[in-house]
Scaffold this motif. Sequence first.
Motif, PDB file in Angstrom:
ATOM      1  N   SER A 258      -3.909   7.186   3.049  1.00  0.00           N
ATOM      2  CA  SER A 258      -3.309   5.870   2.864  1.00  0.00           C
ATOM      3  C   SER A 258      -4.241   4.658   2.463  1.00  0.00           C
ATOM      4  O   SER A 258      -5.357   4.864   2.121  1.00  0.00           O
ATOM      5  CB  SER A 258      -2.497   5.374   4.321  1.00  0.00           C
ATOM      6  N   THR A 259      -3.585   3.740   1.765  1.00  0.00           N
ATOM      7  CA  THR A 259      -4.058   2.369   1.599  1.00  0.00           C
ATOM      8  C   THR A 259      -3.514   1.435   2.284  1.00  0.00           C
ATOM      9  O   THR A 259      -2.016   1.470   2.136  1.00  0.00           O
ATOM     10  CB  THR A 259      -4.022   2.137  -0.144  1.00  0.00           C
TER      11      THR A 259
ATOM     12  N   ALA B 127     -11.481   6.812  -3.586  1.00  0.00           N
ATOM     13  CA  ALA B 127     -10.821   5.838  -4.819  1.00  0.00           C
ATOM     14  C   ALA B 127     -11.875   5.759  -5.905  1.00  0.00           C
ATOM     15  O   ALA B 127     -12.899   5.951  -5.869  1.00  0.00           O
ATOM     16  CB  ALA B 127     -10.678   4.282  -4.221  1.00  0.00           C
TER      17      ALA B 127
ATOM     18  N   SER C 171     -10.927   0.981  -8.770  1.00  0.00           N
ATOM     19  CA  SER C 171      -9.508   0.618  -8.188  1.00  0.00           C
ATOM     20  C   SER C 171      -9.318  -0.295  -7.424  1.00  0.00           C
ATOM     21  O   SER C 171     -10.494  -0.929  -6.822  1.00  0.00           O
ATOM     22  CB  SER C 171      -9.339   1.998  -7.044  1.00  0.00           C
TER      23      SER C 171
ATOM     24  N   PHE D  95      -6.642   7.844  -6.853  1.00  0.00           N
ATOM     25  CA  PHE D  95      -7.251   8.279  -5.596  1.00  0.00           C
ATOM     26  C   PHE D  95      -7.181   9.868  -5.686  1.00  0.00           C
ATOM     27  O   PHE D  95      -6.207  10.555  -5.934  1.00  0.00           O
ATOM     28  CB  PHE D  95      -6.600   7.840  -4.278  1.00  0.00           C
TER      29      PHE D  95
ATOM     30  N   VAL E  25      -2.596  -4.423  -4.929  1.00  0.00           N
ATOM     31  CA  VAL E  25      -3.372  -3.079  -4.858  1.00  0.00           C
ATOM     32  C   VAL E  25      -3.078  -2.404  -6.079  1.00  0.00           C
ATOM     33  O   VAL E  25      -2.440  -2.671  -7.115  1.00  0.00           O
ATOM     34  CB  VAL E  25      -2.457  -2.390  -3.730  1.00  0.00           C
TER      35      VAL E  25
ATOM     36  N   GLY F  56       0.901  -1.370  -0.068  1.00  0.00           N
ATOM     37  CA  GLY F  56      -0.042   0.058   0.063  1.00  0.00           C
ATOM     38  C   GLY F  56       0.769   1.108   0.114  1.00  0.00           C
ATOM     39  O   GLY F  56       2.086   1.184  -0.231  1.00  0.00           O
TER      40      GLY F  56
ATOM     41  N   SER G 250      -7.840  -0.931  -4.557  1.00  0.00           N
ATOM     42  CA  SER G 250      -7.653  -0.656  -3.104  1.00  0.00           C
ATOM     43  C   SER G 250      -8.686   0.520  -2.788  1.00  0.00           C
ATOM     44  O   SER G 250      -8.917   1.497  -3.443  1.00  0.00           O
ATOM     45  CB  SER G 250      -6.169  -0.180  -2.785  1.00  0.00           C
ATOM     46  N   PRO G 251      -9.017   0.141  -1.355  1.00  0.00           N
ATOM     47  CA  PRO G 251      -9.610   1.334  -0.744  1.00  0.00           C
ATOM     48  C   PRO G 251      -8.771   2.536  -0.367  1.00  0.00           C
ATOM     49  O   PRO G 251      -7.452   2.289  -0.431  1.00  0.00           O
ATOM     50  CB  PRO G 251     -10.409   0.683   0.439  1.00  0.00           C
ATOM     51  N   CYS G 252      -9.439   3.706  -0.386  1.00  0.00           N
ATOM     52  CA  CYS G 252      -8.678   4.798   0.313  1.00  0.00           C
ATOM     53  C   CYS G 252      -9.121   5.247   1.628  1.00  0.00           C
ATOM     54  O   CYS G 252     -10.477   5.243   2.073  1.00  0.00           O
ATOM     55  CB  CYS G 252      -8.522   5.995  -0.777  1.00  0.00           C
ATOM     56  N   THR G 253      -8.218   5.131   2.671  1.00  0.00           N
ATOM     57  CA  THR G 253      -8.468   5.745   3.956  1.00  0.00           C
ATOM     58  C   THR G 253      -7.966   7.171   4.429  1.00  0.00           C
ATOM     59  O   THR G 253      -6.847   7.436   4.136  1.00  0.00           O
ATOM     60  CB  THR G 253      -8.110   4.834   5.146  1.00  0.00           C
TER      61      THR G 253
ATOM     62  N   CYS H 128     -10.716  11.165   1.261  1.00  0.00           N
ATOM     63  CA  CYS H 128     -10.136  10.561   0.196  1.00  0.00           C
ATOM     64  C   CYS H 128     -11.127   9.706  -0.517  1.00  0.00           C
ATOM     65  O   CYS H 128     -11.967   9.098   0.310  1.00  0.00           O
ATOM     66  CB  CYS H 128      -8.995   9.637   1.023  1.00  0.00           C
TER      67      CYS H 128
END
Length: 446
Positions: free
Chosen positions: A407-408, A382, A386, A418, A414, A351, A388-391, A380
């Motif tokens: 972050s991811t 995504a 995508s 984003f 991944v 990530g 990956s999720p985005c946090t 954030c």
Amino acid sequence: MRTGARRRRRWAAIALAVLAAAGGGALGAPAAAEGEPPPPGLIDFPTQCLPPREAGLPPAVGPTTARISVDDPAPRVGDTVTVTYQVLRSPAVNPVGGPLPADTLTPTGRILLAGAQSGEVTVVGARRNDPVEPGAPLPAVVMTGTFTVTASGGITLAPGAYTLHAGHLLDLDTPCTPADPSAVPVGERLTAAELPTANLRSVLLAAAHGKPGAEVEVTAAGFPPGAAVTVAGRAGAAETTDRVSAVADARGTAVVGLPVTDRATTAVVAYEGAAWSARRGSGPAAYTVVAAAGPPPGTVTVTATVEPGALGMTQTGRGITLGAVPYGAGGAASGRIGTVTVTDGRGGPAGWSLTGRLTDFRGPGGIRVPGASLSWTPSCVAAAGSASPCTPGSAGVVGPEGAVLASTPDAPLVGGTFTIDATVTLQLPRYTPPGAYSAVLSLTLS
């Protein structure tokens, strides 16, 4: 019954005296009568007040009743705390030979800090009082001051000496000091917390794949200068047999060659200490061991390659303009950092983390506003498709220690695009001098 009635009458008389001195009760609860404990929130301590020689009066000895309060009982390191020192009763008397007119009394004093942080806070009050008759006790006063929190933990505040300055006809000072400074009770307590810090350690590989035994150049960055750094291969959460050691240079960077011989290696990490940890280690950088095997007789191998890409970011605009704050009022100056787009085309298990650091604000004449005065609330999103999720990072202070913007997580695979933004708020103290204040926000993607 008679004793109770006398006590009630005594409290009533004291309450009226304090209300008159406070201009209508602004100083709150009355002081305790002599021999009785003070009301909650107030402290008593023996005091000696020395009238000026011009007054020809003997020293005044008696209790001082005071209250100490702070505007923030749970600050963080770097915060500015406002302290209020109220003297509700003092043995000091009018030093002037006649009546002391209204608004001629100016108080100054000290607050003593102990515990996690030691030192003194100077407090000053406004020239504000009702008229005082000759020989009568000087009225209640209020003094304020500020200090900057420099250490985390419990901090106690105790009253120190104070001086009552009468500016009528002559400048006459009446200094009052605790009879036993070591026995002065604590007036207030606060608990200071450390500023949150971000882990900015990262690794960058010169190549994302290679044959078994090939050496890949690894750049480990964001470590303390002189730190012992381990660069190792990983397969998921476990380390492989690929490992080398290095020492970070003065910039906190180590460049090493890592021979990748373990076919299980799928990523490379760098860390301090005996083992990798999220606090002292970098995120993994994807690496693929490509083993060439000959096809069996009578078969034809058809090969298609998906080339790993890069991790990068772009930002809309080059400046952030915050709203204006009126002089004298202080408060929040708000704005946005502008859209940041992160593209992850590496196609590996690692990530990423986007962090920010902020310098102090500099204004006219070199005036400084701490960078820790600015906080943000990240967001954030995504893009569709995508992997990956985005946090978003946590809302809070940015400052020179840094904070996570977004972050991811690590995952078997991944990647994606984003869109990241954040609202920012700068808290400016009252009476911050007019002018433009600028700081530098640095974003790091790793």
